[in-house]
Design a protein around this motif. Structure first.
Motif, short mmCIF file in Angstrom:
data_model
loop_
_atom_site.label_atom_id
_atom_site.label_comp_id
_atom_site.label_asym_id
_atom_site.label_seq_id
_atom_site.Cartn_x
_atom_site.Cartn_y
_atom_site.Cartn_z
N GLN A 91 0.71 -1.25 0.06
CA GLN A 91 0.07 0.06 0.02
C GLN A 91 0.89 1.25 -0.02
O GLN A 91 1.88 1.38 0.92
N ILE A 92 0.64 2.05 -0.90
CA ILE A 92 1.14 3.35 -0.99
C ILE A 92 0.39 4.38 -0.64
O ILE A 92 -0.60 4.61 -1.36
N PHE A 93 0.69 5.21 0.45
CA PHE A 93 -0.34 6.10 0.76
C PHE A 93 -1.78 5.58 0.82
O PHE A 93 -2.70 6.19 0.38
N GLY A 94 -2.08 4.31 1.37
CA GLY A 94 -3.22 3.63 1.58
C GLY A 94 -3.97 3.15 0.17
O GLY A 94 -4.93 2.50 0.02
N GLN A 95 -2.93 3.27 -1.00
CA GLN A 95 -3.70 2.49 -2.24
C GLN A 95 -2.56 1.82 -2.96
O GLN A 95 -1.42 1.66 -2.35
N PRO A 96 -3.39 1.02 -3.70
CA PRO A 96 -2.44 -0.13 -4.26
C PRO A 96 -1.31 0.51 -5.46
O PRO A 96 -1.57 1.90 -5.81
N PRO A 97 -0.26 0.22 -5.55
CA PRO A 97 0.87 0.65 -6.36
C PRO A 97 0.49 1.29 -7.45
O PRO A 97 0.78 2.34 -8.07
N ARG A 98 -0.18 0.68 -8.19
CA ARG A 98 -0.68 0.93 -9.75
C ARG A 98 -1.34 2.37 -9.70
O ARG A 98 -1.57 3.25 -10.72
N GLU A 99 -2.13 2.68 -8.56
CA GLU A 99 -3.12 3.88 -8.28
C GLU A 99 -2.11 5.01 -7.80
O GLU A 99 -2.54 6.07 -7.95
N ALA A 100 -1.16 4.61 -7.37
CA ALA A 100 -0.26 5.62 -6.57
C ALA A 100 1.02 5.93 -7.31
O ALA A 100 2.02 6.42 -6.68
N ARG A 101 1.21 5.85 -8.51
CA ARG A 101 2.51 5.72 -9.34
C ARG A 101 2.81 7.34 -9.30
O ARG A 101 4.19 7.29 -9.08
N GLU A 102 2.06 8.24 -9.21
CA GLU A 102 2.53 9.38 -9.55
C GLU A 102 2.86 10.01 -8.22
O GLU A 102 3.75 11.10 -8.01
N ARG A 103 2.81 9.47 -7.03
CA ARG A 103 3.57 9.79 -5.72
C ARG A 103 4.98 9.16 -5.43
O ARG A 103 5.27 9.33 -4.04
N VAL A 104 5.28 8.53 -6.29
CA VAL A 104 6.40 7.81 -6.05
C VAL A 104 7.52 8.18 -7.14
O VAL A 104 7.42 8.05 -8.29
N GLY A 105 9.00 8.35 -6.59
CA GLY A 105 9.73 8.74 -7.38
C GLY A 105 10.81 7.52 -7.47
O GLY A 105 10.96 7.00 -6.40
#
Lengths: 309, 405
Positions: free
Chosen positions: A62-76
């Protein structure tokens, strides 16, 4: 507050081989979390699952509570396997990668230029990638990972292939990101580079986390209680020191191993009363490498016990 | 799927590939070269005494040595008697005569053939010489009974109009111009299709080889990446076809001054060609991307995709069968098999009008092929693009296709 990265019992198998085995960890804002282990330990596979590039067989990211594919823009993301388009201009490439992270073309170009200026590469903005040196290309890759000012930064082997100057540059940058409150997950097999950076570490071996925690706590936990001592030039240690079980020499001086239950202060007191000219006396803490080796050995012993049982 | 990311990829692919030297040379250089050659040839042919630099002047008289005394005293226009074979040969060498024909003693009772002496290729002049000799013999046979004008009228074919039963009531059959226009478009389409799908293959293999694909996939899905590439490179292919098409029309209809060879396309053909062009690009593009992603470098990727490239080009390899009978078994089968249908359909359409159901069946097979290509190509692409170091066997590829998405 939502945790930037939470991994629970992440598992990945390739043709029956378990590359990552029930890995769990969390990375918090303003924290540098280091995933450490030898080559082939499962670090990159774990990171690829975090990035949504590989699909886990079990477990959850979970990235910020979301699955990775939905949080791509919040990860560098700076991958271990690095590469760039050779025949594309530097600024054009960065702008493109920025757009893929959700920036508008103007914003992406503006930020790309700012990063190039920061890395002293602004004069190379209109040059093609293949004209850049290896070190310059590494900086461009790092800029691409940080362009969108992501709240979670994942750096896979960030020091690999860098010269000492650029290693310091990257270390400085990581500290700066931490101060800005960004969460950083970095992986490395070069433990000495990470010692001064990481707040928390997870030690991974054969796909399994063998130890995890705050680096300072782990040092205390794995400390063997030995003492590093240096004397004035020409001075020698007494043959018998009360409370010391064993003495070894080191390039700088000696290492004292106290008997069980004896505090370092008692040994210091004994040496001072014997008029030993002490220049330095300090309790040695284990390096990350020491901790890693001990943790791996402990894990293997535990595994062997389980197997016998 | 996020459309703005797809468009960002498409724009990047279009821009970076448009800048390729090879693409610009092919797209703009070829028409410019063709125009320059055309203008050069026109300039040469309009200069006095230069006609034969380009073509053979077949209007020159034919010399006749009548050893049989078969011909009447007066010869029709375009024929001259020669006093001896040696004199005739000299006249041919000096360019005064096109050829010298020897009518052997005893003609027409003898079986001996008529020897034709020429300084030019037989392939070039034999149709003209044969036609004129047929006229000469007819003139000799009917001497005194038919005038030269009457004979000329007999040898002039009537005006004809061919009506194709396949294209429905009243549908006119292909003219030479229709055939040439459509065939040219088919060839250009084929070149463009493989230029652009080649770029797609290079793009996928290059991104995998340079490992930048991992950075890309940390920002977008494999579907977004593939869709962007198809869109960008598809637009690149359309640009090429458009530039070539407009240049060809300008070249043939305005620049070349050849009224007998004008490019013209029926709206129906253009509409079908556009559908086939787009569908064909999807058909091969997705598959090339999927197969291209399996190799570790361009060479390996090309090995995987070679089979489908050969399949696509196969209608051109057997185009004689199309010319012999465009509705024969092989052309039909090829136009109903998805991976040969795009070229086969355009080839058949350029030779003969086809009934609507024939075209529909071919388009349907292409559509089915697109669905299969998309299914297989996307699966292979998803797995292959992150498969480093190891080249999968065909058995493993089959496993990838069978495994759940």
């Amino acid at each position: 507050m939502t945790i930037p990265l939470r991994i629970e019992r992440l598992t990945k198998r390739f043709n029956g081989f378990t590359a990552v085995n029930a890995v769990s960890l969390e990375v918090h804002p303003g924290e540098v979390f280091a995933l450490l282990g030898p080559n082939g330990a499962g670090k990159t596979t774990t990171i690829r699952m975090v990035m949504g590039i590989l699909i886990p067989d079990e477990g959850e990211v979970q990235i910020f509570g979301q699955p990775p594919r939905e949080a791509r823009e919040r990860v560098g993301y700076l991958p271990e396997a690095r590469g760039l388009y050779r025949n594309v201009r530097v600024l054009e490439l960065l702008t493109y990668l920025g757009r893929l992270k959700g920036l508008s073309p103007e914003e992406a170009q503006e930020r790309s230029m700012a990063w190039l200026t920061r890395f002293d590469l602004s004069a190379w903005a209109e040059h093609q990638i293949h004209e850049l040196s290896h070190g310059m290309q590494q900086k461009v890759q790092l800029a691409a990972a940080l362009l969108s000012e992501p709240p979670l930064v994942i750096l896979d082997e960030p020091f690999q292939g860098l010269d000492p100057v650029n290693i310091q540059l990257v270390k400085g940058l990581i500290r700066e990101l931490r101060e800005r409150g960004q969460a950083i997950l970095l992986s490395s097999h070069q433990l000495h580079h990470v010692e001064a950076l990481a707040d928390r570490v997870a030690l991974i071996d054969h796909g399994r986390i063998v130890e995890q925690g705050n680096l300072a706590d782990l040092r205390q936990q794995y400390a063997q209680g030995d003492i590093a001592i240096r004397l004035a030039p020409g001075a020698q240690l007494p043959e018998h020191i009360p409370g010391v079980a064993r003495v070894t020499t080191t390039p700088e001086g000696w290492r004292l191993f106290p008997q069980p239950g004896v505090a370092p202060s008692e040994i210091l007191k004994a040496l001072l009363s014997a008029d030993v000219p002490i220049e330095s006396f300090e309790r040695t803490l284990p390096t990350l490498e020491d901790i890693f080796l001990q943790a791996v050995e402990a894990a293997h012993t535990e595994e062997a016990h389980h197997a016998v049982a | 799927m996020q459309s703005r990311k797809v468009f960002a990829v498409a724009e990047f692919e279009y821009r970076t590939n448009f800048r390729r030297w090879g693409y610009r040379l092919a797209t703009f250089g070829l028409p410019i070269l063709a125009a320059l050659v055309t203008l050069g040839l026109q300039w040469l042919s309009h200069r006095p005494n230069n006609t034969e630099l380009i073509t053979v002047d077949v209007s020159k008289p034919i010399g006749v040595l009548d050893q049989a005394h078969f011909l009447p005293q007066t010869l029709p226009e375009g024929f001259e008697r020669v006093p001896s074979l040696e004199e005739g040969k000299k006249a041919v060498r000096s360019g005064q005569l096109l050829a010298v024909v020897v009518i052997p003693a005893g003609y027409p009772q003898t079986d001996a053939p008529l020897d034709v002496y020429t300084d030019t290729s037989m392939v070039t002049i034999s149709p003209v010489v044969d036609e004129r000799l047929t006229f000469l013999m007819a003139y000799a046979h009917t001497a005194g009974r038919l005038s030269e004008e009457e004979l000329e009228a007999l040898f002039t074919p009537p005006d004809t109009r061919y009506i194709s039963l396949s294209s429905g009531e009243g549908g006119q059959a292909q003219s030479a111009n229709d055939f040439f226009s459509s065939y040219l478009l088919s060839v250009l389409y084929f070149i463009s299709l493989f230029t652009v799908t080649g770029y797609l293959l290079q793009s996928v293999a290059g991104e995998k080889e340079s490992r930048i694909v991992e950075v890309l996939l940390s920002s977008l899905t494999t579907s977004e990446l593939l869709a962007g590439k198809l869109l960008g490179l598809g637009a690149l292919g359309l640009t090429q076809i458009a530039v070539w098409g407009v240049s060809a029309v300008f070249l043939f209809n305005h620049l070349a001054q050849m009224p007998e060879l004008q490019l013209s396309f029926t709206p129906q053909f253009l509409a079908i060609a556009l559908v086939v062009l787009l569908a064909g690009f999807l058909l091969f593009g997705i598959l090339m991307a999927g197969l291209g992603s399996l190799g570790n470098n361009l060479r390996e990727s090309q090995q995987y995709s070679a089979f489908f490239s050969i399949l696509a080009v196969s209608p051109f390899m057997v185009n004689t069968l199309f010319f012999l009978n465009p509705n024969g078994l092989v052309p039909r089968v090829m136009s109903y098999f998805p991976w040969t249908a795009p070229i086969a359909l355009l080839l058949r359409l350029s030779i003969t009008p086809l009934p609507w159901w024939d075209i529909a069946l071919s388009l349907f097979s292409i559509a089915v092929g697109v669905v299969i290509s998309a299914w297989a190509g996307l699966r292979l692409f998803r797995v292959g693009i992150l498969m480093f170091g190891k080249r999968p066997s065909w058995k493993e590829i089959w496993h990838i296709l069978k495994s759940p998405a």
